[in-house]
Design an enzyme around this catalytic site. Structure first.
Site, PDB file in Angstrom:
ATOM      1  N   HIS A   1      19.912  52.237 -40.264  1.00 54.73           N
ATOM      2  CA  HIS A   1      20.973  52.085 -39.269  1.00 54.73           C
ATOM      3  C   HIS A   1      21.599  50.697 -39.351  1.00 54.73           C
ATOM      4  O   HIS A   1      20.968  49.764 -39.822  1.00 54.73           O
ATOM      5  CB  HIS A   1      20.401  52.333 -37.867  1.00 54.73           C
ATOM      6  CG  HIS A   1      19.598  53.588 -37.773  1.00 54.73           C
ATOM      7  ND1 HIS A   1      18.212  53.602 -37.859  1.00 54.73           N
ATOM      8  CD2 HIS A   1      19.986  54.877 -37.641  1.00 54.73           C
ATOM      9  CE1 HIS A   1      17.784  54.855 -37.769  1.00 54.73           C
ATOM     10  NE2 HIS A   1      18.839  55.638 -37.648  1.00 54.73           N
TER      11      HIS A   1
ATOM     12  N   ASP B   1      17.604  48.305 -39.869  1.00 57.27           N
ATOM     13  CA  ASP B   1      16.223  48.721 -40.174  1.00 57.27           C
ATOM     14  C   ASP B   1      16.113  49.501 -41.480  1.00 57.27           C
ATOM     15  O   ASP B   1      15.105  50.144 -41.734  1.00 57.27           O
ATOM     16  CB  ASP B   1      15.677  49.579 -39.026  1.00 57.27           C
ATOM     17  CG  ASP B   1      16.544  50.804 -38.747  1.00 57.27           C
ATOM     18  OD1 ASP B   1      17.520  51.028 -39.489  1.00 57.27           O
ATOM     19  OD2 ASP B   1      16.254  51.529 -37.776  1.00 57.27           O
TER      20      ASP B   1
ATOM     21  N   SER C   1      21.572  59.732 -35.191  1.00 55.85           N
ATOM     22  CA  SER C   1      21.148  58.406 -34.752  1.00 55.85           C
ATOM     23  C   SER C   1      22.275  57.382 -34.752  1.00 55.85           C
ATOM     24  O   SER C   1      22.154  56.337 -34.108  1.00 55.85           O
ATOM     25  CB  SER C   1      20.004  57.893 -35.639  1.00 55.85           C
ATOM     26  OG  SER C   1      20.393  57.871 -37.002  1.00 55.85           O
TER      27      SER C   1
END
Length: 379
Positions: A344, A341, A37
């Site tokens: 990240h 969040d 991610s």
């Protein structure tokens, strides 16, 4: 204030580095990216495995873009620095994606080790490499039909001249903490053997330019502080989980040794190791000096200070918790936060990390004498 301070920092860095600009070695025609991610530009979302809602993407794209961020990722800033367009996700087939300048195989939740039935992502590193091999074979097949497709696809020579970027391993380390610390350390050689196998497959297909990020301080991620940091004795001076960061350091030490081995083994290739851990650790340890106000607390989350993070609800979601409907909302100024969040980084933090990468001093071998492309930054 955080944004203004950072812009001044960027300008200072550019002018300070100007005398070092005397040769160009970053003239890559295309980029192929592999990871999780930290550099996923839409694969997991395009696969239909997860969805992202606002305020994800609120800053730069003004809408969710498949990135787990309020805006741009490190890979986006690096592409900008090389004067190349943002990478389209391999699995994003809608909107006529153009892959001539590169393709992104990263997928959120991915690991180096093969996925298990409980994995977030089925796209482990070996699968991503297989996707690339399929991509290359299909591209060459289509190009054989006529030159009219060259405006959309990389030509055959691009595969040898292109840059192959890697940012993966964080989920292998973080996921390992549901076992013991000793088991995590024991698993590192197996993880890196799998990584080396993938690199070899790419090398055998003609890849010659490898750019390898090590893993960051996973113990400083809000999620891990919330889950593993309830005992203050397990936290370091920055409020990060010590054990997680020790495991990340052990992984990075062996990854660095592997890159040195690859540098000696593949003498006709360029293998660059980038110390992301040091950059991110510096950012968190000196967050105020670096223009930030919150080093650990999530910008987009639920629960309020000190972490603003709840495992039951992700950024942008609305759920019923304890009988009440609640929404994980974004903060008023994400540029003041390192964490977007809880897992990240914010666009502002990614921008900071990118600027440090581009100094060249965090790389092995360093490239601070090869920096004219820095002037192409579009921050």
């Amino acid at each position: 204030m955080a944004t203004k301070t950072f812009i001044l920092h960027i300008l200072f860095s550019i002018f300070f580095l100007l005398p070092l600009a005397n040769s160009i070695h970053f003239n890559y025609p295309t980029v192929f990216n592999f990871g999780d991610s930290n550099s996923d530009t839409g694969n997991l979302v395009s696969a239909g495995i997860e969805t992202l809602a606002p305020p994800n993407g609120q800053n730069y794209f003004k809408t969710p873009s498949g990135r787990y961020c309020d805006g741009r990722l490190i890979v986006d800033f690096l592409m900008d620095a090389m004067n190349l367009p943002f990478l389209n996700a391999y699995l994003d087939s809608v909107g006529m994606p153009n892959f001539r300048k590169g393709c992104n195989f990263s997928a959120a939740g991915s690991t180096i080790l093969p996925a298990t039935p409980t994995s977030v992502s089925p796209f482990s590193f070996a699968v991503q490499v297989s996707q690339f091999l399929r991509f290359k074979a299909r591209v060459l097949e289509i190009l054989a039909k006529g030159k009219k497709y060259e405006k959309y696809l990389p030509t055959e020579d691009f595969f040898g001249k292109g840059l192959y970027m890697f940012d993966i391993g964080q989920n292998d380390i973080a996921g390992g903490f549901y076992s013991t610390f000793d088991q995590i350390l024991a698993s590192i050689p197996t993880i890196l053997a799998e990584f080396e196998t993938g690199i070899k497959r790419l090398y055998d297909q003609g890849a010659r330019n490898f750019w390898i990020h090590n893993t960051g301080p996973v113990g400083c991620l809000t999620q891990n502080v919330a889950r593993f940091g309830t005992d203050p004795s397990k936290l370091d001076d920055q409020g990060c989980v010590s054990g997680h960061n020790q495991a990340a350091k052990a992984f990075n030490l062996q990854l660095h040794a592997l890159t040195k081995k690859l540098q000696g083994q593949y003498t006709d290739a360029n293998v660059t190791y980038v110390d992301i851990f040091s950059i991110k650790s510096n950012l968190i340890a000196n967050y105020s000096k670096n223009g930030f106000e919150q080093p650990i607390m999530a910008c987009c989350g639920y629960g309020g200070p000190p972490l603003n993070y709840d495992f039951q609800i992700s950024c942008g979601q609305t759920k019923v918790l304890n009988g009440s409907s609640v929404t994980a909302k974004g903060c008023s100024d994400s540029s003041a936060y390192v964490s977007w969040d809880g897992i990240h980084y914010t666009e502002a933090a990614n921008q900071f990390v990118s600027s440090k990468i581009l100094t060249g001093v965090y790389s092995d071998p360093p490239f601070s004498d090869q920096m004219p492309f820095l002037l192409n930054l579009k921050f």
